[in-house]
Write a protein that holds these residues in place. Structure first.
Motif, PDB file in Angstrom:
ATOM      1  N   PRO B 315       0.804  -1.718  -0.094  1.00  0.00           N
ATOM      2  CA  PRO B 315       0.059   0.272   0.230  1.00  0.00           C
ATOM      3  C   PRO B 315       0.634   1.154   0.066  1.00  0.00           C
ATOM      4  CG  PRO B 315      -0.164  -1.060   1.952  1.00  0.00           C
ATOM      5  CD  PRO B 315       0.552  -1.995   1.329  1.00  0.00           C
ATOM      6  N   THR B 316       0.239   2.423  -0.374  1.00  0.00           N
ATOM      7  CA  THR B 316       0.758   3.729  -0.414  1.00  0.00           C
ATOM      8  C   THR B 316       1.088   4.286   0.529  1.00  0.00           C
ATOM      9  OG1 THR B 316      -0.678   4.500  -1.567  1.00  0.00           O
ATOM     10  CG2 THR B 316       0.817   3.445  -3.253  1.00  0.00           C
ATOM     11  N   LYS B 317      -0.110   4.206   1.026  1.00  0.00           N
ATOM     12  CA  LYS B 317      -0.783   4.488   2.922  1.00  0.00           C
ATOM     13  C   LYS B 317      -0.550   3.792   3.886  1.00  0.00           C
ATOM     14  CE  LYS B 317      -3.365   8.387   0.893  1.00  0.00           C
ATOM     15  NZ  LYS B 317      -4.457   9.110   0.227  1.00  0.00           N
ATOM     16  N   VAL B 319      -1.046   1.293   6.410  1.00  0.00           N
ATOM     17  CA  VAL B 319      -3.143   0.724   6.607  1.00  0.00           C
ATOM     18  C   VAL B 319      -2.690  -0.224   7.844  1.00  0.00           C
ATOM     19  CG1 VAL B 319      -4.110  -1.302   6.120  1.00  0.00           C
ATOM     20  CG2 VAL B 319      -3.080   0.105   4.053  1.00  0.00           C
TER      21      VAL B 319
ATOM     22  N   GLN C   8      -3.678   4.800  -7.900  1.00  0.00           N
ATOM     23  CA  GLN C   8      -3.308   5.535  -7.022  1.00  0.00           C
ATOM     24  C   GLN C   8      -4.152   5.485  -5.427  1.00  0.00           C
ATOM     25  OE1 GLN C   8      -0.159   5.749  -6.302  1.00  0.00           O
ATOM     26  NE2 GLN C   8       0.143   4.724  -7.905  1.00  0.00           N
ATOM     27  N   ARG C  11      -4.569   1.966  -3.935  1.00  0.00           N
ATOM     28  CA  ARG C  11      -3.476   0.999  -3.371  1.00  0.00           C
ATOM     29  C   ARG C  11      -3.377   1.920  -2.366  1.00  0.00           C
ATOM     30  NH1 ARG C  11       1.981   1.651  -6.096  1.00  0.00           N
ATOM     31  NH2 ARG C  11       3.135   1.189  -4.525  1.00  0.00           N
ATOM     32  N   GLY C  12      -4.381   2.949  -2.035  1.00  0.00           N
ATOM     33  CA  GLY C  12      -4.173   3.436  -0.495  1.00  0.00           C
ATOM     34  C   GLY C  12      -4.956   3.984   0.654  1.00  0.00           C
ATOM     35  N   THR C  13      -5.934   4.890  -0.226  1.00  0.00           N
ATOM     36  CA  THR C  13      -7.575   5.164   0.433  1.00  0.00           C
ATOM     37  C   THR C  13      -8.883   4.116   0.688  1.00  0.00           C
ATOM     38  OG1 THR C  13      -7.157   7.605  -0.546  1.00  0.00           O
ATOM     39  CG2 THR C  13      -9.608   7.179   0.659  1.00  0.00           C
ATOM     40  N   LEU C  15      -7.291   0.487  -0.139  1.00  0.00           N
ATOM     41  CA  LEU C  15      -7.400  -0.181   0.835  1.00  0.00           C
ATOM     42  C   LEU C  15      -7.745   0.080   2.373  1.00  0.00           C
ATOM     43  CD1 LEU C  15      -5.779  -2.815  -0.252  1.00  0.00           C
ATOM     44  CD2 LEU C  15      -3.939  -1.737   0.349  1.00  0.00           C
ATOM     45  N   GLN C  16      -7.336   1.260   2.752  1.00  0.00           N
ATOM     46  CA  GLN C  16      -7.652   2.009   4.203  1.00  0.00           C
ATOM     47  C   GLN C  16      -9.277   1.582   4.169  1.00  0.00           C
ATOM     48  OE1 GLN C  16      -5.538   6.159   3.466  1.00  0.00           O
ATOM     49  NE2 GLN C  16      -4.137   5.737   5.059  1.00  0.00           N
TER      50      GLN C  16
END
Lengths: 418, 366, 219
Positions: B315-317, B319, C8, C11-13, C15-16
């Protein structure tokens, strides 16, 4: 007051516990339980799939005990089972389930499906949707003392007969003895030899025992119909008698559900552990055998098999004892396919035998037992449950099969060493 | 600066043989996936072509793109091609300065109105009226909106012009946008990269000169012939990816053995460019070959696509912490739901009437 | 919004969001279930229920030989799918990288070639399971929309993951985006569907095993 849908739903809510929630969470609709259920295998009708029989209970669980269900309920989207649904499910819950528990053995996610059927019956009976035959049997049990209407006087008459036949004293209400023997009404009415057989065995073994005039009936229609309150009334009679007579052990006779009702449900129904032990007659006989107090002579020449009553074997844990005993007298004893924990039900357990409406279906699904028997070719089948005995005899007769059905206790008594 | 010589004449003047010119054309043709016969046709058309007028505008940029295009270690054909076009205006390269330079621009536009190729390098700031980048007192936006309508086609050189690039990176203080965000009625060819590969620029121009058309573009406006494959598809380390052999750090055994750099954050799989085939510095090498993962510089917003060293599958953020918060929140709500469930049960047990034997005798109430 | 932006986000928000819904949902589901409790069993046990429960947690994973005859296809496909999904999820190098990145732990990976074969087998098993669900009268009777939806949601990560290894016809970015979004869909629906069995089956087995073990029955 009377029964109603509200009472039924309340009973289900009351009975739903963590295991039931876990079971409903886990079901993946694989349908494997169907293949374990003789009502499905013998009819091919998918509606007999065990997990499907629990749909009303699942709805109650989802609506009352899950967060989404509660939210959907607020918007009127999670519906409770309707009275019409319960009417429809009545036959699935009472006529096409013998509480045999075979489905619970195969469920890949490990659901104890029959545990839930037992609980859903609490709701069915409270909503008024129980079969007439079972209701009547339960009323007779509570009011007269036995589902078949057997009274203490009937018992006394049978005691006289048995005493005469065996020449032995058959004690009634004798305090301070080791064993209190219970009977099932079928044993008192249809299989009176059982009482004499037990008397002879206890005489030879030299153990003290008694019958009770207030707690002679072992069967529990309250449990079969699915009412914990009524089942508790019946268990309480036995507990009172056992404690009054100060016996060490109460013997559950040749009956499957009576054993479950007293041994496993009993303490939970009355809300406290027992001060005495509860044993099935086969457990007692096997103990006597192990102690050398049970000696037999002569051997059966017939090819025999043993039918495991569901409530004794997979729901009761009595597996080795009948085999140990049978080997004493029947060298040509063979096992049926699926014998033991996976044995197939006689078709009449769980109150089905008391439910006249279920009879055609019950006779139909006997084909499963027939298949088992056809494979081994025996001339006698031994069992240890008088209800199984009745059901097996009926089924065999219907199918014109020439196989004797014997009681293991009676068989052992016939071979007692003189 | 424009004159009437053909490209062949210009090259001959510079001592480039026809043979090496053909070789150049063959390599361009093969790069652009044309049949071999096309090389000869291309050579003929190119040789006969008049020098194409090109206007090159530099906006919010670092001049890296121009460096890439002009600074080669040895004079190469592509540089010469570049010389051979008529670069009528390029702020950095133009000999004069001040008003003269601006005059040249005006003249170039008027002389080749509707015919010149406009190359734009750098993003265009829009915030606060575009004041963050001005030339001769005019904002980039103003200049672009003035010049572009007169061009035949626009080539957005580099990731800034193509996608906004680094000026547009979060938090984008100048409100930078790409050329395509402003110019809607002209064909725009995006040649992204930070910087872009020189031969890709020359290839695009060669295509325009020979075919008179712009090449097939992908959904991001990039010529498919150069940007159709990902770095990953053409990477010489790909077999290691397929075998699951990955370098875990830049100095481990895997790195020394030249294994796949996926786990070290290589963006090759999601990056479309020709680096793995044309390579850099005259075909010497490209980043992965020198042991570093691809940064993904030819893709939009590459600067904001997480760390260069975070694997694409990661992930880029953050998690894990959100998961922990979720578990905590779930536990709190779950306990509340559990308590609610218990009170449902208690309440039901309290109000529910126990079944009596009389209930079995009556008819059910509905 | 181009594919790169969606990637993007995934991969970020994205996934969160998915992980938060998953963890909140699963915790609620487990607690609201577990806190319903059981009445203590007052009947004198023959053996330890706790031990029996744990035994059944493991033994129920073994194939039922009784059913092998009746439902062999279902059982075999079920095993292949579950084992395959587990292996691919936990032993594919990029996945391990993901766990390493999130939780700081890693372990050896299987070669991609093996992962690829297992993925194909798992996808095949899923189709066999679907065929069984449609053809078998009992399964068809029991099946609801959710069963088919969960089937699709389980297939998509495997399918997009497989295509990700074969990017010749598809752009890696598109497929990676599709893969991540399909995984996020799976995470989001997880607590609200029968996918919960991945957790609750162990509770179910334990309860069933414990109740039977007290009676001296091995289930």
């Amino acid at each position: 007051m009377s029964t109603s849908l509200q009472q039924g739903l309340a009973a289900m809510i009351d009975k739903i516990d963590a295991p039931i929630a876990s079971f409903f969470n886990s079901c993946v609709h694989c349908g494997m339980c169907a293949d374990a259920c003789l009502f499905y295998t013998e009819t091919g009708d998918p509606k007999y799939t065990p997990i499907h029989k629990l749909e009303p209970l699942r709805k109650v669980w989802y609506r009352e005990f899950t967060l989404e269900g509660r939210l959907l309920k607020m918007f009127g989207l999670a519906k409770a089972p309707t009275d019409a649904e319960l009417v429809e499910w009545e036959t699935l819950i009472y006529d096409s389930c013998t509480l045999c528990g075979r489905c619970s053995m195969v469920c890949p996610v490990g659901n104890d499906i029959v545990y839930m059927v037992r609980k859903v019956r609490e709701g069915m009976v409270a909503s008024g949707h129980a079969p007439a035959g079972l209701k009547e049997a339960t009323v007779r049990s509570i009011e007269i003392g036995s589902p078949m209407g057997v009274t203490a006087d009937t018992l006394r008459a049978q005691i006289k007969h048995a005493a005469k036949d065996t020449g032995l004293d058959i004690p009634l209400d004798k305090a301070g003895v080791d064993y209190l023997l219970l009977m099932s009404s079928a044993e008192i009415m249809q299989f009176p030899e059982f009482m004499g057989a037990a008397a002879q065995i206890f005489h030879q073994a030299g153990v003290s025992w008694t019958l009770s005039s207030t707690a002679y009936e072992a069967t529990n229609s309250g449990m079969q119909i699915g009412s914990s309150e009524l089942a508790a009334v019946l268990v309480k009679r036995i507990v009172d008698a056992a404690e009054k007579l100060k016996v060490k052990t109460v013997i559950s006779p040749e009956c499957g559900h009576a054993y479950t009702a007293l041994r496993w449900e009993g303490p939970n129904l009355v809300g406290r552990p027992f001060t005495f032990k509860v044993k099935h007659i086969l457990e007692v006989l096997d103990e006597l055998r192990a102690e050398g107090k049970l000696r037999t002579e002569g051997l059966e020449t017939e090819r025999m098999t043993f039918h495991d009553p569901c409530q004794l074997v997979r729901r009761g844990g009595v597996h080795d004892q009948p085999r140990n005993l049978l080997r004493m007298v029947a060298p040509d004893y063979v096992e049926m396919e699926d014998a033991g924990n996976m044995n197939w039900c006689c078709g009449g357990g769980g109150g089905v035998s008391a439910n006249e409406r279920a009879e055609p279906l019950r006779i139909k699904v006997f084909s499963r037992k027939k298949k088992q028997l056809d494979k081994i070719g025996v001339s006698a089948m031994v069992t240890a449950c008088s209800n199984c005995r009745n059901m097996l005899e009926e089924g065999l007769e219907h199918n014109h099969m020439d196989i004797k059905v014997l009681s293991l206790t009676e068989l052992i008594a016939e071979h007692l060493a003189k | 600066m424009s004159d009437d010589k053909t490209l062949a004449e210009t090259l001959a003047q510079r001592g480039i043989s026809r043979r090496s010119f053909l070789k150049f054309c063959a390599s361009i043709a093969s790069l652009m996936a044309m049949p071999p016969a096309m090389a000869v046709e291309m050579a003929e058309k190119l040789a006969a072509a008049r020098r194409q007028s090109v206007v090159y505008l530099s906006f919010q940029e670092c001049t890296g793109c121009l460096e890439s295009l002009t600074r080669s270690h040895s004079p190469k054909l592509e540089d010469l091609i570049f010389d051979a076009i008529s670069l009528d205006y390029q702020e950095t390269l133009v000999a004069c300065a001040g008003h003269f330079a601006e005059h040249i621009l005006k003249e170039a536009i008027e002389k080749n109105d509707g015919k010149f190729i406009l190359m734009v390098d750098g993003s265009i700031p829009l915030k606060d009226g575009g004041i963050y980048s001005t030339i001769a007192g005019r904002t980039n936006l103003d200049i672009l909106e003035w010049v572009a309508p007169h061009a035949a086609a626009v080539i957005a050189v580099g990731s800034c012009a193509a996608f906004g690039g680094i000026p547009k990176a979060n938090p984008n203080p100048t409100g930078a946008v790409a050329v395509s965000d402003i110019i809607k009625d002209k064909p725009i060819i995006n040649v992204p990269g930070c910087p872009p590969i020189p031969v890709v620029i020359t290839g695009v121009i060669a295509h325009y000169l020979t075919m008179g058309t712009i090449p097939d573009l992908d959904e991001l406006g990039r010529p498919k012939v150069f940007f159709g494959d990902s770095i990953h598809d053409r990477c010489y380390r790909r077999p290691f990816y397929d075998q699951g052999k990955f370098a875990k750090s830049f100095d481990d055994e895997g790195a020394r053995n030249g294994w796949c750099l996926f786990e070290l954050g290589c963006k090759g799989p999601t990056t479309h460019n020709a680096c793995a085939t044309t390579k850099w510095n005259g075909g010497v090498s490209f980043p992965i070959e020198s042991g570093h993962g691809c940064l993904g510089c030819s893709e939009p917003d590459f600067w904001d696509a997480g760390s260069f060293y975070t694997a694409l599958s990661a992930p880029t953020k953050d998690v894990a912490n959100w998961a922990a918060i979720g578990v905590a929140a779930g536990a709190a709500i779950g306990v509340a739901a559990g308590i609610a469930n218990r009170s449902t049960k208690t309440e039901t047990k309290r109000t529910r009437k126990p079944l009596t034997v009389d209930d079995l005798k009556g008819k059910p109430k509905s | 919004m181009n594919i790169f932006d969606i990637l993007q986000w995934a991969r970020g928000t994205g996934l969160q969001i998915a992980v938060v819904i998953f963890s909140v949902g699963v915790l609620i589901r487990l607690l609201e279930m577990w806190m319903l409790n059981r009445k203590p069993d007052l009947a004198e046990p023959r053996a330890s229920g706790t031990l029996g429960g744990w035994r059944t947690v493991f033994t129920r994973s073994a194939p039922s030989m009784v059913l092998m005859k009746k439902a062999g296809l279902l059982l075999v496909s079920g095993y292949i799918f579950h084992l395959g999904f587990f292996i691919v999820l936990f032993f594919f190098a990029p996945h391990i990288r993901l766990f390493h990145n999130m939780f700081g732990v890693s372990w050896p990976a299987l070669p991609n070639g093996i992962i690829e074969i297992i993925t194909i087998l798992s996808i095949g098993a899923l189709f066999a399971l679907l065929a069984h669900r449609i053809m078998n009268p009992v399964q068809r009777f029991l099946s609801t929309f959710q069963d088919y939806f969960v089937w699709l949601a389980s297939l998509l990560p495997l399918l997009t993951g497989y295509l990700l290894l074969h990017t010749s016809d598809f752009s890696y970015s598109q497929m990676l985006t599709a893969h991540l979004l399909s995984v996020e869909l799976l995470l989001v629906i997880f607590p609200f569907t029968k996918l919960m069995h991945a957790f609750t089956t162990f509770f179910s087995r334990w309860y069933t095993g414990a109740m039977a073990a007290r009676k001296g029955v091995t289930v």
